[in-house]
Structure formats: C-alpha cells, structure tokens
Design an enzyme around this catalytic site. Structure first.
Site, PDB file in Angstrom:
ATOM      1  N   CYS A  48       6.060  22.061  25.889  1.00 39.04           N
ATOM      2  CA  CYS A  48       5.245  23.273  26.390  1.00 39.04           C
ATOM      3  C   CYS A  48       6.300  24.161  26.939  1.00 39.04           C
ATOM      4  CB  CYS A  48       3.930  22.560  26.873  1.00 39.04           C
ATOM      5  SG  CYS A  48       3.023  24.056  27.206  1.00 39.04           S
ATOM      6  N   TYR A 106      22.866  25.804  26.172  1.00 37.22           N
ATOM      7  CA  TYR A 106      24.122  26.346  25.775  1.00 37.22           C
ATOM      8  C   TYR A 106      24.059  27.413  24.786  1.00 37.22           C
ATOM      9  CZ  TYR A 106      26.035  22.276  28.406  1.00 37.22           C
ATOM     10  OH  TYR A 106      26.128  21.305  29.364  1.00 37.22           O
ATOM     11  N   ARG A 129      20.914  20.651  24.057  1.00 37.86           N
ATOM     12  CA  ARG A 129      22.233  21.553  23.827  1.00 37.86           C
ATOM     13  C   ARG A 129      21.984  23.156  23.370  1.00 37.86           C
ATOM     14  NH1 ARG A 129      26.166  21.563  20.572  1.00 37.86           N
ATOM     15  NH2 ARG A 129      27.488  22.218  22.154  1.00 37.86           N
ATOM     16  N   GLU A 133      41.751  13.864  27.491  1.00 33.60           N
ATOM     17  CA  GLU A 133      40.372  13.273  28.076  1.00 33.60           C
ATOM     18  C   GLU A 133      39.095  13.897  27.088  1.00 33.60           C
ATOM     19  OE1 GLU A 133      37.881  14.060  31.953  1.00 33.60           O
ATOM     20  OE2 GLU A 133      40.103  13.421  32.321  1.00 33.60           O
ATOM     21  N   PRO A 134      39.325  13.711  26.134  1.00 29.38           N
ATOM     22  CA  PRO A 134      38.262  14.386  24.890  1.00 29.38           C
ATOM     23  C   PRO A 134      36.866  13.597  25.092  1.00 29.38           C
ATOM     24  CG  PRO A 134      39.574  12.670  23.791  1.00 29.38           C
ATOM     25  CD  PRO A 134      40.188  12.957  25.180  1.00 29.38           C
ATOM     26  N   TYR A 180      26.480  14.708  23.853  1.00 30.71           N
ATOM     27  CA  TYR A 180      25.816  15.343  24.882  1.00 30.71           C
ATOM     28  C   TYR A 180      24.405  15.614  24.160  1.00 30.71           C
ATOM     29  CZ  TYR A 180      30.111  16.156  26.855  1.00 30.71           C
ATOM     30  OH  TYR A 180      31.374  16.077  27.279  1.00 30.71           O
TER      31      TYR A 180
END
Length: 432
Positions: A346, A317, A313, A274-275, A375
């Site tokens: 901002c 992360y 991202r 399930e990539p 993502y």
C-alpha cells in the site's frame, strides 16, 4: 521452454527441468529461484582475473547470504567478508573458517568488534573513532583500515561509496592520526581496503583506485592484505543488448597491476577483490503472479504479488530489472504495449517496472524479474506483515530443491512473548 517473453532464461536453460509455473505451483508465489551453474560460472570468471599466487576473490555476502549459495561459493574457492554477527554465524555454518572471513564493518559497537575478535577474524575499520574502539577491545592485535580514495563510481548516488560525499573510509591525509592510535594500543596495521561504489561497467576507475591503494600500501610496514573492493557491474538491460563488463580486459589490467607492484616491492601477501553483485545477481530470478490488470486513464498496470517487500532495488535505487512473462501453453509474442508492473504494497511507489514495452500481461501470468540474486532476498522485509518468500535452487543437474522455506504468519507472531512458547511447542512437535 520458449514462452511469452523468455529469451534470456531460455538461452541459459535457467529453470532446468522445471517451468516457472511448476515451481510456483510447488513452492508458492512470490518465489526466488537460483541457478547453480550460473553461480559457479561467475565465481570462476572472477577467479580467472589473475593467476598471481596471492590473489583471492572475497565474496561480499551482504548481496546474498543464503547458506546453500554460500556453500557453493566456498566450494569454488572464494573467501568471504562479513559485516554483522549474523553474517559471521552464517559463514561459519556454511563451512568458512575464520582465516577465510574478513570482518568489514561500519559504525559498530564494542560488543560487535569483540565478537569478531573472539571468532579470530581480521577486522577492517573505516574511521579513526572505530580504530580507537578496536584498540580498546583488542590491544596488541591486528587491524585493517578502510581508506577513502576520493574516487567514486556507481549507477546511483546511493551506491557510490568513495569520495567526499560518502560516510565510508579514513581519509588518506589521516596517516599520522592512524599511527598515533596504532602506537597507543600496540596495534599492527595488517591490511588496507577500499570500495569506490557499485555497478561499474568499465575498468578504468577501478584500476585507478587500485593504483591509489597500492601507493598507500607502500607507506606502511607489515601489510598482509590489500583489498581493492568490489562493484563489478552486470548487464541488467539484457533485452536491450547491454554489453557485459569486459572481464578479459579487466583481468589483464588487474593482473599486470598487482604482479608488477609485487615484483617491485617484494610484497608476498594477499591481494583481494570484494565482489558481491557479480557473483550472485545473474543466478537469481524472482517469480511473482499477476492478480490484477487495469487501466488508469492512459496507463496500464499489471498488479502482482511482487511488492517492494520482496524486491527493494527498483524503489530504493530506481534500478532496472528485465521482465519476463510466462503462462501455461504460452508462446512468444512480438507485439508490445506500454505497461507498468506494480506490487501489492500500500504505497504509490510500489513499482517494479515503470512504463515498459512488453507483450500484453494477463491475469494469471507468472512474471520474472531477472538478475535479482543480489540485494533481492537479502533486502526483503515483512512490511505490511507479509511473509518473506521461499528460495529454491536449480542444481547442476537441472533439479529444483528448496533451500529456504517460506515464512509463515506463525513466524511473525513468534517474536512476541505471548506467542513465543506456542511457536516453540509447534517446532518441537514438528521435529518429533
């Protein structure tokens, strides 16, 4: 196209017949750009992991659900998962049939479960409570359950999805409770799935989790689908020479594992991986424009229109994306200096790349954040009431085409009742 810093996209011929400057001039900035050839190559690498007749690559579309990309992915023979009614609608619009879509959901309502069932999808649930709810919605039907294998992997705590510290999955010790619920609603357990986390670069933990799930499958009758999950990593640090995940070694171990198990048990169902990231990350670059360069004390900042509303991202992360730099008549520059690339939101955390050794960035430059196909656009927002960017595809012949238009201020206003009628009238006029 050799430019100020462009070795990776030069080697890939990423922009085809265009330059980043031409694309921004045509479609605006910021801009997501995807390369069809790279996307197809990644799909084929994943399909080549095993020649077992039951093996399928199940694309995790939360990574990127653009319709044009979904159609390419389907044309390469991948199936797809969904985790919301919106994703179901996108997959059907892209041409996937119900038997090619698995509904892998998390903490959803009875209404959502009913919607998936009515579309003819096999539903995977990841808690006893959700299994009970699905039984009430679809008594006598089939179901998958997500098992938490107790094994986690990933580059950041927020992407580890296996183990006791995550919200996902039914514990392997809950088998008796699962059986009770299945019996109560006459449900058939047709599938098992799991996911240990994202961005693993060595196959060991994944293979270990595969073996765990196969042992679990031996405890159940009527299993038709075994989904080992995704998490395949890609080298985000290409300018540092980061090695790729060894797909040949991965494939040898994966194929041997499922082939030997199927031969021993007589299993004739499907095996799925399930990539998401591995399919689409490297086919995408997001381009932005440098509008301001300044020094605050010893720190140099390059201010762009790439806020975290465009690419989340790095903020969410602490993720690394390599930065390329393009300018009109630009040539490679070897000398570097420490610079921080920031956006126009901002928030003090609006940082795309912190303290990087890069050639001097100038106002008017175009910067590219590499490997942003996964993502990236999928997590865009309208924070600060900024409109989401356009998406463009560089097709297999190197030609560019718009695959999603840029949002407008009228789009933002159209959600409010007093403006909705005007927006609808404008759409009708545009289509006349």
């Amino acid at each position: 196209m050799s430019n100020v810093r462009s070795a990776v996209t030069d080697e890939q011929e990423f922009y085809g017949l265009s330059t980043p400057m031409e694309l921004v001039e045509t479609y605006g900035s910021p801009l997501y750009v995807y390369n069809e050839n790279i996307l197809r190559k990644r799909c084929r690498e994943l399909k080549a992991l095993s020649s077992h007749p039951g093996f399928r690559v199940n694309y995790s579309a939360k990574a990127n659900a653009n319709l044009s990309l979904l159609r390419i992915i389907r044309s390469e023979g991948l199936v797809v998962d969904a985790m919301s009614p919106g994703e179901i609608a996108m997959h059907l619009a892209a041409g996937f049939t119900p038997d090619e879509i698995t509904y892998v959901c998390n903490n959803v309502s009875a209404e959502e479960l009913r919607n998936a069932v009515e579309h003819g999808l096999l539903v995977s649930v990841d808690s006893l409570a959700q299994l009970e709810l699905l039984g009430q919605v679809n008594p006598g039907g089939k179901v998958m359950i997500r098992i938490n294998p107790g094994i986690g992997a990933g580059h950041h705590a927020k992407v580890v999805t296996g183990g006791k510290d995550t919200k996902f999955g039914i514990g392997p010790d809950d088998g008796d409770k699962v059986r009770e619920i299945l019996a109560r609603y006459d449900l058939t357990l047709a599938g098992l799935n799991q996911h240990i986390g994202s961005l693993f670069m060595e196959p060991d933990s994944y293979i270990e989790a595969m073996k765990f799930l196969l042992r679990e499958a031996e405890q159940w009758d009527d299993i038709e689908v075994i989904d080992f999950g995704g998490g395949f990593g890609i080298p985000y640090r290409k300018y540092e020479g980061q090695a790729r995940l060894d797909m040949q070694a991965m494939g040898e171990q994966l194929h041997a594992c499922i082939s030997e198990w199927a031969e021993r048990t007589g299993y004739q169902g499907r095996f799925m991986i399930e990539p998401g990231r591995y399919v689409v990350a490297e086919c995408g670059v997001v381009l932005g424009t440098v509008h301001s360069v300044k020094n605050n004390g010893p720190r140099r900042f390059a201010g762009t229109d790439l806020g975290f509303n465009v690419l989340q991202r790095p903020v969410m992360y602490d993720a690394h994306h390599d930065v390329e730099i393009y300018r009109e008549d630009g040539t490679p520059v070897a000398e570097t200096m420490l610079q921080t690339v920031v956006g126009n939101i901002c928030e003090s955390g609006d940082i795309m790349a912190r303290e990087r050794d890069l050639p001097e960035i100038q106002e008017g430059d175009i910067v590219g954040m590499l490997d942003s196909g996964a993502y990236g656009f999928a997590m865009c927002s309208s924070y600060n009431q900024r409109q989401r960017p356009a998406e463009v595809l560089i097709d297999s012949d190197g030609k560019d085409k718009l695959i999603r238009r840029r949002e407008t201020i009228e789009d933002l206003l159209s959600f409010y009742p007093e403006f909705a009628a005007t927006a609808e009238e404008s759409k009708k006029a545009a289509n006349m």
